[in-house]
Design a protein around this motif. Structure first.
Motif, mmCIF file in Angstrom:
data_model
loop_
_atom_site.group_PDB
_atom_site.id
_atom_site.type_symbol
_atom_site.label_atom_id
_atom_site.label_comp_id
_atom_site.label_asym_id
_atom_site.label_seq_id
_atom_site.Cartn_x
_atom_site.Cartn_y
_atom_site.Cartn_z
ATOM 1 N N SER A 91 0.821 -1.206 0.000
ATOM 2 C CA SER A 91 0.000 0.000 0.000
ATOM 3 C C SER A 91 0.856 1.257 0.000
ATOM 4 O O SER A 91 2.051 1.213 0.296
ATOM 5 C CB SER A 91 -0.925 0.013 1.211
ATOM 6 O OG SER A 91 -0.177 0.048 2.406
ATOM 7 N N ALA A 92 0.210 2.367 -0.321
ATOM 8 C CA ALA A 92 0.840 3.689 -0.282
ATOM 9 C C ALA A 92 -0.114 4.647 0.423
ATOM 10 O O ALA A 92 -1.338 4.484 0.336
ATOM 11 C CB ALA A 92 1.146 4.186 -1.689
ATOM 12 N N GLY A 113 -4.253 3.756 -0.241
ATOM 13 C CA GLY A 113 -4.819 2.545 -0.807
ATOM 14 C C GLY A 113 -3.743 1.570 -1.204
ATOM 15 O O GLY A 113 -2.548 1.852 -1.071
ATOM 16 N N GLY A 114 -4.176 0.413 -1.689
ATOM 17 C CA GLY A 114 -3.205 -0.586 -2.082
ATOM 18 C C GLY A 114 -3.849 -1.799 -2.719
ATOM 19 O O GLY A 114 -5.010 -1.759 -3.135
ATOM 20 N N ALA A 120 -7.400 -13.303 -1.544
ATOM 21 C CA ALA A 120 -8.233 -12.755 -2.622
ATOM 22 C C ALA A 120 -7.468 -11.588 -3.240
ATOM 23 O O ALA A 120 -6.957 -10.736 -2.522
ATOM 24 C CB ALA A 120 -9.561 -12.266 -2.060
ATOM 25 N N GLN A 121 -7.377 -11.563 -4.555
ATOM 26 C CA GLN A 121 -6.728 -10.455 -5.247
ATOM 27 C C GLN A 121 -7.730 -9.310 -5.322
ATOM 28 O O GLN A 121 -8.766 -9.437 -5.962
ATOM 29 C CB GLN A 121 -6.327 -10.882 -6.656
ATOM 30 C CG GLN A 121 -5.276 -11.940 -6.694
ATOM 31 C CD GLN A 121 -3.919 -11.370 -7.056
ATOM 32 O OE1 GLN A 121 -3.801 -10.244 -7.510
ATOM 33 N NE2 GLN A 121 -2.889 -12.150 -6.842
ATOM 34 N N LEU A 122 -7.433 -8.190 -4.638
ATOM 35 C CA LEU A 122 -8.356 -7.072 -4.661
ATOM 36 C C LEU A 122 -7.653 -5.772 -4.300
ATOM 37 O O LEU A 122 -6.556 -5.765 -3.758
ATOM 38 C CB LEU A 122 -9.527 -7.325 -3.711
ATOM 39 C CG LEU A 122 -9.231 -7.801 -2.291
ATOM 40 C CD1 LEU A 122 -8.945 -6.670 -1.353
ATOM 41 C CD2 LEU A 122 -10.413 -8.608 -1.814
ATOM 42 N N LEU A 149 -10.365 -1.196 3.811
ATOM 43 C CA LEU A 149 -11.689 -1.286 3.203
ATOM 44 C C LEU A 149 -11.561 -1.849 1.784
ATOM 45 O O LEU A 149 -11.443 -1.101 0.820
ATOM 46 C CB LEU A 149 -12.341 0.095 3.180
ATOM 47 C CG LEU A 149 -12.311 0.839 4.523
ATOM 48 C CD1 LEU A 149 -12.651 2.300 4.352
ATOM 49 C CD2 LEU A 149 -13.226 0.172 5.507
ATOM 50 N N PRO A 150 -11.585 -3.173 1.623
ATOM 51 C CA PRO A 150 -11.453 -3.794 0.304
ATOM 52 C C PRO A 150 -12.661 -3.516 -0.581
ATOM 53 O O PRO A 150 -13.772 -3.306 -0.083
ATOM 54 C CB PRO A 150 -11.359 -5.293 0.598
ATOM 55 C CG PRO A 150 -11.044 -5.393 2.050
ATOM 56 C CD PRO A 150 -11.642 -4.177 2.685
ATOM 57 N N ASN A 151 -12.442 -3.557 -1.895
ATOM 58 C CA ASN A 151 -13.547 -3.282 -2.817
ATOM 59 C C ASN A 151 -14.492 -4.468 -2.980
ATOM 60 O O ASN A 151 -15.594 -4.289 -3.466
ATOM 61 C CB ASN A 151 -13.014 -2.834 -4.182
ATOM 62 C CG ASN A 151 -12.227 -3.928 -4.889
ATOM 63 O OD1 ASN A 151 -11.697 -4.833 -4.252
ATOM 64 N ND2 ASN A 151 -12.133 -3.833 -6.201
#
Length: 167
Positions: A91-92, A113-114, A120-122, A149-151
């Motif tokens: 993440s950044a 975000g990151g 899970a790839q997200l 907070l994943p999408n």
């Protein structure tokens, strides 16, 4: 008048680069840390036994650059699962810190975000806060916590504790 005060504050920020100052502008730092993360259900139903049973531990590294004494950018990566991808999450963030005089303490807040690579790839957004203490202008410890907070999946929390080396 307000513009003059803001310009004056920025000018003071850029000249606070003396040897006695624990936090400086144009500062690069490297982090080594341990992590602990908890899922949404555990965070919503937090208890000592549940947290001890459900926490996932890991290790990570990061790099930060402070453009001014108070505003910086950072990137980090960590791994908690040794059976999957080498890096679980990267993440950044934009970092806002507020050094408390010459005490060595500096609370900070961050957001960014990151991408998560394992399980899970997200993509995800994150925000958090922490505290750093510098023993010297170049060596310190920090602790922080973030909400992730994943999408596509439920949110989770990550706490970090580590060492910071500033240059």
């Amino acid at each position: 008048m307000l513009m003059l005060a803001a310009t004056s504050a920025l000018a003071q920020d850029n000249v606070s680069n003396n040897q006695g100052d624990y936090y400086r502008c144009n500062e690069l730092s490297v982090d080594a840390f341990g992590t602990g993360s908890l899922g949404e259900y555990t965070l919503q139903h937090l208890s000592g036994p549940r947290a001890r049973q459900d926490v996932q531990f890991g290790v990570g590294a990061g790099i930060n650059y402070f453009i001014t004494r108070n505003i910086g950018i950072g990137a980090d990566a960590y791994s908690e699962n040794t059976t999957g991808a080498f890096i679980d999450s990267a993440s950044a963030s934009l970092i806002l810190r507020l050094p408390l005089g010459q005490s060595g303490f500096a609370p900070y807040a961050f957001g960014g975000g990151g991408h998560q690579f394992d399980m899970a790839q997200l993509w995800f957004g994150q925000f958090g806060a922490g505290m750093e203490y510098r023993f010297t202008p170049h060596v310190g410890v920090f602790i922080d916590a973030r909400a992730v907070l994943p999408n596509e999946t439920e949110y989770y929390g990550v706490a970090r504790v580590g060492l910071r080396f500033a240059f």
